[in-house]
Write a protein that holds these residues in place. Structure first.
Motif, short mmCIF file in Angstrom:
data_model
loop_
_atom_site.label_atom_id
_atom_site.label_comp_id
_atom_site.label_asym_id
_atom_site.label_seq_id
_atom_site.Cartn_x
_atom_site.Cartn_y
_atom_site.Cartn_z
N SER A 1 0.83 -1.21 0.00
CA SER A 1 0.00 0.00 0.00
C SER A 1 0.86 1.25 0.00
CB SER A 1 -0.93 0.02 1.21
OG SER A 1 -1.87 -1.02 1.10
N GLN B 1 -7.00 0.85 -0.69
CA GLN B 1 -7.32 -0.34 0.12
C GLN B 1 -8.39 0.02 1.14
OE1 GLN B 1 -3.93 -2.06 2.14
NE2 GLN B 1 -5.14 -3.74 3.01
N ASP C 1 -5.50 -1.31 -5.13
CA ASP C 1 -4.93 -1.85 -3.89
C ASP C 1 -5.97 -2.71 -3.19
OD1 ASP C 1 -3.43 -2.41 -1.68
OD2 ASP C 1 -3.14 -0.32 -1.05
N GLU C 2 -5.84 -3.98 -3.34
CA GLU C 2 -6.74 -4.95 -2.70
C GLU C 2 -8.21 -4.66 -2.99
OE1 GLU C 2 -5.94 -6.44 1.12
OE2 GLU C 2 -3.77 -6.19 0.96
MG LIG Z 1 -2.00 -2.75 2.02
#
Ligand SMILES: [Mg+2]
Ligand SMILES: Nc1ncnc2c1ncn2[C@@H]1O[C@H](COP(=O)(O)OP(=O)(O)OP(=O)(O)O)[C@@H](O)[C@H]1O
Lengths: 280, 438
Positions: free
Chosen positions: A42, A86, A171-172
């Protein structure tokens, strides 16, 4: 080359997080970045988007041939970098729709396009939202406020689709999604694949990569990419975990000195064999 | 104290020469009311910061000025907030019929105080109510107003009457002359089961020192529903002191929005007596200030009877060297079983020099209550700002969006669309000037 990164380090309050990260991404490619919790994924994504919390040093950090280091986040965004967070931030009192339109118009103005009026924008946003299985009410609510985890992720994908970036960093975006939602989000990502766009997906799970098949897979451990490979690498990780790579990383970390030039080793990503395409 | 003596001389002399020309001077009860106001004012003198209620608000700048009675001013055309068909405009404390409109279909009394006091037989309401809800012995400005009030609105709603359109009261400060003070006075008497929306708007059209010192009394009969807006936008040199006293009977409900944009010194005292079972008040406030301005909001809610409830949220946005004060007193009296009170004070500081003093003040004299209060002071959330920046929204615009979002919690609850729209506009204008300066 769309994104070119050489010896990127980032620290916060003197604590190093990224330590000599190297990566090349060409237009048209999808890259996956995997790695254990706390390895710096991240941080890397936020640094690309221009977060100034981090002290950033690099030999090169360029996007479409332009140095990113002096470029503020809003200009990066207008130039075409998009980060799906995220943890998307909740902003009470700001309607999602209002925010989306402000963002789209800021980017359009930068590209010399006229503003979209409220009505045109509304119908576009509605269509895209519908394709992501979001209902209209979510457009009217305060930005991310009280959204469930899955709703937040969809809202990030919605923003990506409306902003049409050149480089999308996700991000995710798959974390916490049930299988139906995962498929919707994956479809959303796949519709964005094109020859003049690059996508970086940060994920912990192979299951996303079954839908969004990457051209390259990188393993980020201890703030560096220590292994890169084809999509098979992701399957190997799914099977073996990160342990075998972490040992290797620990050994390298002890040699690492911030800011120092390091010799390239086998863990570095190979230069892409194709000539880099110029993006219009 | 020498200052008190100076005040006695100046304002005492003004009172002697003006009193017989002030509205209602032929009524002994009005005369007594004014005399008591004057006596209290002279006895109290201007408050000093030694008084707990004035700890953070120093009125010395105001004390140094000798305020004259206002003189009549011709007006430029009105362009401000136009919220409904009925509008009473007061310029420097005097009713201006040329700019006022009164819908003839109104089914209740809407008059000026001056007019109401002129009648030989005043509407029974005014004598029963004027001054009844305002204690002058502990508030110098309320006392001063009571001695000198010139005009204002008198609204009396008979039992069960519902006023569909908002009543708009506009108070304009105009004219760059010697410093002057005006003392408007409003009285709203809402009969049982009546309903009304009324707006007090204060506009400064001058840039010389002046004081608007207003008292508004609100009496809500059983089950009356009142929606009250106070919008203060005095000019940079203006002083503004307002005392609003509301008295609520059984099941009455008052919703107040107090929005302050500045003036060099602004003080609001909003006092609500929940003096009937099941009565309720919602007090929403928003104050924004920059430069060296000071905005002080004192509120006091007295829970006097069982099952009364209050909801309060005041929000401050302070930039530059501005100072804000929020003091929210909630008193739950012995008899006020099942009192239910919630109070929030939320503040956003846009600079390191800006200041806020926020203080809840709870006096709870029985233990069958639910009472909650919370106060926050913060800066712009950098995570939120970055999120917006990362979507292409420039730093200033991102700040603007976040501040509007913060203020939105108050502005979005405004039920009169024209008022809401106007406030959004005024807030945007303010933000533009503040963010450009930063
Ligand atoms: Mg992360
Ligand atoms: N702003 C910050 N201040 C302090 N520490 C930070 C900050 N940002 C990141 N870190 C630390 O840096 C390390 C890497 O964090 P990062 O969030 O980049 O990891 P990640 O790989 O994304 O992990 P995850 O898989 O759990 O999302 C962690 O130890 C984290 O606590």
């Amino acid at each position: 080359m769309m994104l070119r990164i050489r010896n990127l380090s980032a620290s916060v309050d003197g604590k190093p997080i990224l330590r000599g990260l190297e990566l090349d991404v060409c237009a048209g490619e999808v890259h996956a970045i995997m790695g254990p919790n706390g390895s710096g994924k991240s941080t890397f994504a936020q640094v690309l988007a221009g977060r100034d919390t981090y002290h950033v040093v690099a030999d090169e950090l360029s996007f479409q041939g332009r140095d990113l280091r002096q470029m503020p986040p809003e200009i990066r965004a207008r130039e075409g970098i998009f980060l799906a967070f995220q943890y998307p931030v909740e902003i009470p009192g700001v309607s999602n729709l209002y925010f989306l339109r402000a963002a789209v118009n800021a980017v359009r103005a930068h590209r010399g396009l006229p503003e979209l009026d409220a009505v045109d924008f509304m119908s576009r946003a509605r269509d895209e939202a519908k394709s992501l299985g979001m209902d209209d009410a979510m457009l009217k609510r305060s930005l991310n406020e009280g959204f469930s985890g899955g709703e937040k992720k969809r809202n990030e994908i919605l923003q990506m689709k409306l902003l049409e970036p050149r480089l999308a960093i996700l991000d995710e975006s798959d974390s916490g999604l049930d299988i139906d939602a995962l498929r919707i989000v994956a479809d959303g990502i796949n519709t964005m694949r094109s020859v003049d766009r690059a996508i970086i997906v940060v994920t912990h799970y192979q299951r996303l990569l079954n839908y969004v098949v990457p051209d390259r897979v990188h393993v980020l451990i201890g703030g560096r990419i220590i292994r890169s490979g084809s999509k098979e690498l992701a399957m190997e990780l799914e099977e073996k975990g990160y342990g075998w790579l972490e040992e290797q990383a620990a050994a390298e970390r002890s040699e690492y000195k911030p800011g120092a030039k390091r010799k390239r080793d086998s863990a570095q990503p190979q230069e892409n064999p194709q000539p880099s395409r110029k993006v219009s | 104290m020498s200052t008190v003596i100076a005040e006695q001389n100046v304002y005492g002399a003004q009172f002697s020469s003006m009193r017989e020309h002030l509205p209602g001077s032929h009524w002994p009860w009005v005369e007594r009311l004014r005399q008591k106001g004057m006596d209290d004012f002279l006895a109290l003198g201007f408050p000093t910061t030694k008084l707990e209620n004035w700890k953070y608000t120093n009125v010395a700048p105001l004390r140094r000025i000798t305020f004259q009675p206002p003189i009549d001013q011709p007006l430029p055309p009105i362009r401000k907030l136009d919220s409904g068909q009925t509008r009473l405009v007061f310029v420097n404390g005097r009713f201006d019929p040329a700019f006022s409109t009164i819908d003839v279909r109104l089914n209740f009394h809407l008059r000026t105080i001056r007019e109401a006091l002129r009648d030989r037989k005043p509407a029974s309401g005014i004598e029963n109510h004027l001054g009844r809800y305002t204690r002058t012995s502990d508030h110098a400005f309320a006392a001063w107003n009571t001695a000198f009030f010139t005009d204002g609105a008198y609204i009396e709603l008979p039992r069960g009457s519902v006023c569909e359109q908002p009543i708009h009261l506009v108070f304009i400060a105009a004219g760059n002359t010697e410093p002057w003070a005006c003392h408007p006075r409003n009285l709203i008497v809402a009969g049982e089961g009546s309903q009304i929306t009324f707006i007090e708007e204060f506009i400064g059209w001058n840039d010389s020192a002046h004081l608007t010192n207003i008292v508004t009394e609100i009496a809500a009969g059983p089950g009356a529903v009142l929606d009250y807006y106070k919008i203060e936008h005095e000019s940079h040199q203006g002083f503004h002191v307002a005392v609003i006293n509301a008295h609520l009977a059984k099941d009455a409900s008052l919703t107040s929005h107090s929005i302050s944009f500045g003036g060099s010194l602004v003080r609001n005292d909003l006092n609500v007596s929940l003096d009937g079972e099941g009565s309720h008040c919602t007090l929403n406030g928003l104050f924004v200030a920059d430069g060296r301005r000071l905005i002080d909001n004192h509120t006091r809610i007295d829970h006097l009877r069982p099952h009364a409830s209050s909801r309060e949220i005041y929000k401050g946005v302070l930039a530059g060297n501005a100072e804000g004060v929020f003091n929210g007193a909630i008193a739950v009296h012995e008899n006020a079983r099942k009192a239910d009170a919630v109070q929030y004070s939320k503040n956003l500081l846009l600079s390191t020099e800006a200041q806020i003093n926020t203080k809840p003040q709870l006096e709870i004299r029985n233990n069958d209550v639910r009472c909650f209060h919370g106060a926050t002071i913060g800066q712009i959330d950098t995570d939120a700002a970055f999120y917006l920046n990362s979507r292409g929204i420039a730093e200033h615009d991102a700040k603007g969006i976040l501040i509007r979002g913060f203020a939105g919690e108050i502005i979005d609850t405004i039920r009169v669309p024209k008022v809401r729209g106007e406030l959004e506009y005024q807030l945007n204008e303010w933000l533009r000037s503040v963010l450009e300066a930063s």
